[in-house]
Design a protein around this motif. Sequence first.
Motif, short mmCIF file in Angstrom:
data_model
loop_
_atom_site.label_atom_id
_atom_site.label_comp_id
_atom_site.label_asym_id
_atom_site.label_seq_id
_atom_site.Cartn_x
_atom_site.Cartn_y
_atom_site.Cartn_z
N GLY A 66 15.36 -48.66 -37.35
CA GLY A 66 15.41 -48.42 -35.85
C GLY A 66 16.76 -47.87 -35.22
N LYS A 67 17.71 -48.06 -35.96
CA LYS A 67 19.26 -47.92 -35.52
C LYS A 67 19.72 -46.38 -35.84
CE LYS A 67 20.54 -52.46 -35.15
NZ LYS A 67 21.86 -53.40 -35.57
N LEU A 68 18.58 -45.65 -36.32
CA LEU A 68 18.91 -44.34 -36.70
C LEU A 68 19.21 -43.30 -35.43
CD1 LEU A 68 16.29 -42.98 -39.30
CD2 LEU A 68 18.73 -43.06 -39.59
N LYS A 69 20.29 -42.69 -35.63
CA LYS A 69 20.63 -41.87 -34.24
C LYS A 69 20.11 -40.32 -34.57
CE LYS A 69 24.03 -45.26 -32.43
NZ LYS A 69 25.43 -45.24 -31.95
N HIS A 75 20.18 -33.66 -36.41
CA HIS A 75 20.76 -34.20 -37.62
C HIS A 75 20.75 -35.64 -37.20
CE1 HIS A 75 22.65 -30.25 -38.03
NE2 HIS A 75 21.88 -30.33 -39.31
N PHE A 76 20.03 -36.32 -38.43
CA PHE A 76 20.16 -37.86 -38.46
C PHE A 76 21.50 -38.50 -38.81
CE2 PHE A 76 15.65 -36.92 -38.65
CZ PHE A 76 15.12 -38.00 -38.25
N ALA A 167 17.37 -33.85 -42.58
CA ALA A 167 18.66 -33.26 -42.28
C ALA A 167 19.62 -34.35 -41.78
CB ALA A 167 18.66 -32.13 -41.27
N VAL A 168 20.75 -34.52 -42.62
CA VAL A 168 21.65 -35.70 -42.39
C VAL A 168 23.04 -35.20 -41.97
CG1 VAL A 168 22.93 -37.94 -43.36
CG2 VAL A 168 20.41 -37.24 -43.63
N PHE A 169 23.68 -35.86 -40.85
CA PHE A 169 24.96 -35.24 -40.18
C PHE A 169 26.10 -36.16 -40.92
CE2 PHE A 169 28.48 -35.62 -37.37
CZ PHE A 169 28.96 -34.33 -37.35
N TYR A 170 26.78 -35.54 -41.76
CA TYR A 170 27.88 -36.50 -42.49
C TYR A 170 29.28 -36.42 -41.58
CZ TYR A 170 24.54 -35.48 -46.39
OH TYR A 170 23.66 -35.53 -47.31
N GLY A 171 29.42 -35.53 -41.01
CA GLY A 171 30.71 -35.86 -40.01
C GLY A 171 31.82 -34.92 -40.68
#
Length: 207
Positions: A66-69, A75-76, A167-171
């Motif tokens: 539930g804390k996924l942004k 992107h997650f 799709a995931v954001f890694y920074g």
Amino acid sequence: MLQHPKVKGLSVGLLGFSKGGDLCLSMASFLKGITTTVLINACVANTVAPLHYKDMIIPNLGNDLGKLKITESGHFTFLDVWNNALEEPNHLSLIPLEKTPGPFLFIVGMDDQSWKSEFYAHIASERLQAHGKERPQIICYPETGNCIDPPYFPPFRASVHAVVKKAVFYGGEPRAHSRAQVDAWQKIQIFFHKHLNGKKSVRHSKI
């Protein structure tokens, strides 16, 4: 591994990234012949699934999806999903890295959007020192994301994650991240050569 012709001494070193990092910590904690460990943006608690070794089970660190942004680009990010490894009962997931005989090097991307890598590195440092072990080496890179690859790999800030299929954001800022990859690769080689071969320097990349 110890029988491999390229292994010169009586021990080997491990290099782990992200989930591979806590797997390397577990191997170093319980298996013989591993004396040197390098972690790149990794957690010091067991994650994703319970770890079974002989008659022991280390539970996985819990999470709250539930804390996924979601970023503006869609992107997650998983940074805030993981439970606090220091709180009960989550501390049962901490890997007993104090059992390892050799030194540690933690490579930390300060803009890692998958793990609180600096926080975990300091947990490791405090735990090791509390057990009378040597303080680990921690190298932090500003504006650097999760995926610190070898030098000259194109830095990627996002991708479709193999596990979650999203799709995931890694920074990471591309210029700073690329420079970190070059520097970290040298630091990792120096660390391994020093603690496995007794050498103080390595050749720099000619690229």
